[in-house]
Design an enzyme around this catalytic site. Structure first.
Site, PDB file in Angstrom:
ATOM      1  N   GLU B  33       0.732  -1.066  -0.127  1.00 13.56           N
ATOM      2  CA  GLU B  33       0.011   0.133   0.186  1.00 13.56           C
ATOM      3  C   GLU B  33       0.851   1.183  -0.109  1.00 13.56           C
ATOM      4  O   GLU B  33       1.730   1.388   0.816  1.00 13.56           O
ATOM      5  CB  GLU B  33      -0.903   0.145   1.140  1.00 13.56           C
ATOM      6  N   SER B  47     -19.818   7.710  -0.311  1.00 17.87           N
ATOM      7  CA  SER B  47     -21.072   8.009   0.234  1.00 17.87           C
ATOM      8  C   SER B  47     -21.379   7.335   1.507  1.00 17.87           C
ATOM      9  O   SER B  47     -22.269   7.322   2.307  1.00 17.87           O
ATOM     10  CB  SER B  47     -22.187   7.898  -0.533  1.00 17.87           C
ATOM     11  N   HIS B  51     -25.365   0.068  -1.200  1.00 14.55           N
ATOM     12  CA  HIS B  51     -26.553   0.062  -2.131  1.00 14.55           C
ATOM     13  C   HIS B  51     -27.572  -1.309  -2.239  1.00 14.55           C
ATOM     14  O   HIS B  51     -26.682  -2.309  -2.169  1.00 14.55           O
ATOM     15  CB  HIS B  51     -26.023   0.439  -3.578  1.00 14.55           C
ATOM     16  N   VAL B 174       4.533   0.807  -5.689  1.00 19.15           N
ATOM     17  CA  VAL B 174       4.582  -0.305  -7.158  1.00 19.15           C
ATOM     18  C   VAL B 174       5.247   0.612  -8.260  1.00 19.15           C
ATOM     19  O   VAL B 174       4.340   1.616  -8.658  1.00 19.15           O
ATOM     20  CB  VAL B 174       3.693  -1.364  -7.303  1.00 19.15           C
ATOM     21  N   CYS B 404     -15.811  15.684  21.639  1.00 17.33           N
ATOM     22  CA  CYS B 404     -17.306  15.840  20.803  1.00 17.33           C
ATOM     23  C   CYS B 404     -17.700  14.337  20.432  1.00 17.33           C
ATOM     24  O   CYS B 404     -18.615  14.146  20.423  1.00 17.33           O
ATOM     25  CB  CYS B 404     -16.515  16.434  19.358  1.00 17.33           C
ATOM     26  N   CYS B 444      -8.234  17.982  20.976  1.00 17.97           N
ATOM     27  CA  CYS B 444      -7.741  16.756  21.244  1.00 17.97           C
ATOM     28  C   CYS B 444      -6.379  16.564  20.305  1.00 17.97           C
ATOM     29  O   CYS B 444      -5.684  15.553  20.839  1.00 17.97           O
ATOM     30  CB  CYS B 444      -8.521  15.693  20.958  1.00 17.97           C
TER      31      CYS B 444
END
Lengths: 422, 481
Positions: B33, B47, B51, B174, B404, B444
């Site tokens: 990665e 989103s 679905h 890569v 929060c 924080c």
């Protein structure tokens, strides 16, 4: 078993501490202060600049010194302070649930509650500034903590958006630490900060204050690489063609403070859409009986001295509430309407029968005004006209209320506070 | 040179889903990665919808895997412990002339095998969602539509893969790929790696990798979508279902949905760009989101926006998932062109691609495979009794860091110390939600920097937001002019 206290104060910053001291002086027997930070004093601890206490102590103190005086006063019998303690909820029955690493999760029963949670800064996200989301974007208070408490520099080249007092203070602070502050951009045609801070923190260091300007673009994939500032028109929309890019690694935001009323909202306290703080009466009591509010959780103040003054009043009223077993004042409760340049008033309701003489009515204006009369009227008839040479949104205004102004008011009467021509 | 059975390129939701499925067999698997953590690209900015599967064209791979993934997601959320809620989806129709399109969507969905689809009148839709705009003339109701935490899903898949033996290497790009006699040779920013099989789960970069392996070229366009995220004060109180707009008279439309964290999310726009890292927002895009969302939902509290962001969909020219081996590249497996409904389909893509790889490698079953993962311990979700007991055991859970979202030091330390734990500030945000609330880290951040520095054994100056040069602070003493 649930512990019981006469008064539980949520927040151990300047408001909470002043409320505690005053409540004890007013005879409250047991007071508990719950503070989320590991030390008392709140944000004052990171405000290492001077200028605090001129009104309250008659001398110029730094933030930690100012906080230290109150922290010393709360020591002694009658006031218990629990630091590192986060209040999770309070209820209409005046129970307060909190958590820390010593008592764990606990609930206390309060005779009265004083809300003194302070405020937080408006973050970047709330502004919808277009561009990337790299590291190097801080609210001014976060940067202040990093420098003054953690001993770390947020960056070497900065642009500041917003000319609130913390932003102005940080422009100077960053400069002292070797960071170059290219400009302070302010969306409005006037600064939201105190005049003295503009002079002492910007002018003295040649830092330009760009009024009617805003940030329209943030570049940088990992760390901020540049910030683009543009002029705005009267509609506050950026004017194409006025963009100027400042290569920098840091963007500080000082774009407004928001009273932290998440707990109050959850408990059902009525919140003013203008201030973001509870609507209170002349005794600083919220819509929930026995729940009082003071300091920046009520409305954002300009000077901590006024926070202390207001909080002391809230502490005294809370003590009186406990002493009298919660009996309300007799007689009418008059709503106060802010109009004609006045954005809001604290209090928003006046019960003449409970009004202490010279109790301050505080407010802010919505623009810069010169030579106006602050006018208090009952049912349209002026009862007081106070002339002011200049009024600015950055400075809080005070009118000492007099009970006699309201002696003819009936239950349906209304009070208005407005700016009128001289 | 280091040798693996399988190298998966990309630790987004697709790469992690494939890795976790392949962990069911005895193979040496490495995930590469380029980001500093899992879920750094498309998987983190979308989103966050599962679905139902009525949208993808009947007969397409997208339709098949969407419906399959949607069915898998709920049991998977229990197996792996991530946030998922079946809140249902409404596709609202804003103009009478578009009604035939709504019916076509219903029929397409039914043909795809989506359960429970229902056409509603405007009144019936508003009875379900009182804040729907009066403009809504009809709606399609899909009860199997759901919302999910995309970070939670990806991290859960990755942690479970890791617990079952899959290795991950972050910050590794890569740069080249070549066929060798026994398989493939990958050049990476951390040196060469050999693999018998390569899986391409490289998101918006998947065409670049594919085109290194095969002469049958593909082409991906990064399609940017901008979003606004609203405070949880708006959240579920405003709409409970996911509200889509039927494409039609008013264009493509945007969705309005609660998130599993209780916020309200609106967006996305769709603009094709060149830059594969162009996740910047624009004034026009954010304005478009606000304006379009108001068409379907009334009185959106846009003054409670807490952040805006943009994500890139990996749009392939053919608008279809590309799965499997190109004819000229045996041992190279694509999972490319994974745009919406990619998140919904990810579990099914994982199974499908893993099956293809297994057919080539024919590995033995991994008898030790454990499909379960303990969910992250979030104090906010505990009963008062359980929370009190936890603090007794570990006082760090009594120290609230992110006020929060009520995230404690205990949770942050767990996010760092757990297997495949967070090494960045965003890593902590994605695992336990700190800095994701209304103050966006104002209070924080310094505390989180200190905890990360302490746990990683580095100075605070070395702590980053998401790897690379995304550092937060410099040493004040060393940088005076």
């Amino acid at each position: 078993m649930t512990e019981r206290y006469d008064i539980v104060i949520i927040g151990g910053g300047p408001a909470g501490l002043a409320a505690a001291v005053a409540a004890r002086e007013a005879g409250a027997g047991s007071i508990l202060v719950l503070e989320r930070d590991t030390v008392l004093g709140g944000i004052l601890n990171q405000c290492i600049h001077n200028g605090f206490g001129l009104h309250h102590f008659g001398e110029e103190l730094t933030g930690p010194e100012y906080a230290g005086r109150f922290a010393a006063q709360v020591r002694g019998p009658g006031i218990e302070c629990r630091c590192g303690t986060m209040v999770l909820a309070f209820g209409a029955g005046r129970t307060v649930t909190a958590v820390n690493d010593r008592q764990g999760l606990f609930t206390v029963q309060a005779g009265a509650i004083v809300l003194a949670m302070g405020c937080r800064e408006r973050p970047r996200g709330a502004l919808n500034i277009p561009g990337f989301r790299p590291a190097g974007i801080y609210s001014a208070g976060t940067a202040q903590r990093l420098i003054n408490i953690e001993g770390k520099l947020p960056g070497r080249e900065a642009v500041i958006l917003g000319s609130g007092d913390i932003g102005l203070i940080m422009a100077r602070r960053l400069t002292w630490e070797g960071c170059r502050v290219h400009a302070v951009a302010e969306l409005m045609p006037y600064s939201g900060g105190l005049k003295r801070n503009i002079v002492q923190c910007l002018d003295d260091y040649g830092i330009p204050l760009l009024l009617s300007h805003t940030v329209v673009r943030i570049e940088g994939r990992e760390r901020v690489q540049s910030v683009t500032v543009a002029a705005v028109g009267p509609d506050r929309a950026p004017i194409p063609g006025t963009e100027k890019a400042y290569p920098c690694d840091t963007l500080l935001l000082s774009v407004g403070l928001l009273p932290e009323n998440e707990l109050s909202r959850a408990a059902g306290v009525d919140i003013s859409p203008v201030t973001g703080g509870p609507t209170v009466n002349e005794s600083l009591e919220t819509s929930l009986p026995g729940v009082f509010a003071c300091g920046n959780v009520l409305h954002v103040h300009d000077l901590v001295d006024y926070v202390s003054e207001e909080a002391a009043a809230a502490g005294r009223h809370a003590a009186a509430y406990v002493r009298q077993g919660g009996a309300g004042a007799a007689g009418p409760a008059l709503p106060v309407r802010a109009q004609n340049g006045v954005r809001y008033t604290v209090p928003a309701v006046i019960r003449p029968a409970a009004l202490a003489d010279k109790a301050p009515l505080r407010f802010r204006v919505d623009n810069v005004y010169r030579d106006k009369c602050v006018t208090v009227a009952v049912d349209g008839a002026p009862v007081a006209r106070l002339r002011r040479r200049i009024l600015t949104p950055g400075e809080m205004e005070t009118v000492p209320l007099q009970r006699q102004w309201f002696q003819n008011a009936g239950p349906q009467s209304r009070v208005t506070v407005s700016l009128e021509e001289v | 040179m280091e040798q693996h059975d399988i190298v998966i390129v990309g630790a987004g939701v697709v790469g992690c889903a494939i890795a976790r499925e392949l962990a069911r067999c005895k193979a040496d698997i490495l995930v590469l990665e380029q980001g500093a953590d899992v879920c750094c690209g498309t998987s983190k900015a979308n989103s966050a919808i599962v679905h139902a599967g009525f949208d993808a064209a009947h007969g397409s791979l997208m339709a098949k895997l969407n419906v399959q993934g949607s069915r898998m997601m709920e049991p998977l959320s229990r197996e792996l412990g991530f946030a998922y809620r079946r809140n249902g989806s409404l596709v609202v129709c804003l103009a009478g002339e578009d009604l035939p399109r709504l019916r076509a969507l219903y029929e397409n969905g039914t043909a795809n095998g989506v359960e429970g689809l229902e056409l509603l009148s405007g009144e019936a839709a508003r009875a379900k969602e009182p804040n729907l705009s009066p403009n809504v003339v009809a709606a399609l109701w899909a009860p199997t539509g759901a919302i999910v935490c995309p970070f939670g899903l990806t991290i859960a898949l990755a942690e479970n893969a890791f617990a079952n033996g899959v290795r991950f290497r972050f910050g590794t790009k890569v740069t080249a790929l070549a066929k060798t006699g026994a398989g493939w040779r990958l050049e990476t920013s951390a040196g060469p790696v050999a693999a018998r099989c390569v899986v391409n789960a490289a998101g918006v970069w998947a065409d670049v990798l594919h085109n290194m392996a095969s002469a049958q070229k593909i082409h991906i366009t990064p399609r940017r979508g901008e979003y606004l995220l609203l405070d949880w004060r708006a959240g579920r109180h405003h709409v409970d279902a996911t509200v889509f707009q039927l494409p039609g008279r008013y264009g493509k439309g945007v969705l309005v949905t609660p998130t599993v964290h209780g916020n309200l999310l609106i967006g996305p726009t769709a603009s094709d760009i060149e830059d594969r890292e162009g996740t910047d927002t624009t004034a026009a895009g954010l304005a478009e989101v606000a304006q379009k969302a108001a068409l379907s939902v009334a009185d959106l509290p846009l003054n409670t926006v807490i952040t805006s962001f943009a994500g890139l969909r990996a749009h392939e020219d053919g608008h279809e998932f590309i799965l499997g081996e190109p004819a000229d590249a045996p041992g190279f497996f694509d999972a490319a062109g994974i745009e919406s409904p990619g998140l919904s389909s990810a579990p099914a893509i994982g199974v499908t691609v893993a099956q293809m790889v297994r057919e080539r490698l024919r590995p033995a079953e991994n008898p030790a495979f454990d499909p379960h993962r303990e969910p992250m311990l979030l104090t906010k979700l505990l009963s008062p009794e359980a929370y009190a007991a936890l603090i007794q055991k570990d006082p760090a859970y009594g120290r609230v860091v992110c006020r929060c979202r009520q995230v404690t030091e205990g949770e942050i330390l767990d996010a760092i110390r757990r297997p495949l734990g967070a090494t960045t500030v965003d890593g902590i945000k994605h695992r336990v939600g700190a800095r994701m609330g209304r103050c966006q880290g104002g209070f924080c951040t310094p505390r989180i920097l200190a905890l990360l520095a302490q746990e990683l054994g580095v100075p605070m100056e070395a702590v980053t937001q998401n790897g690379g040069d995304s550092r937060f602070v410099l040493d004040a003493g060393k940088n005076r002019r």
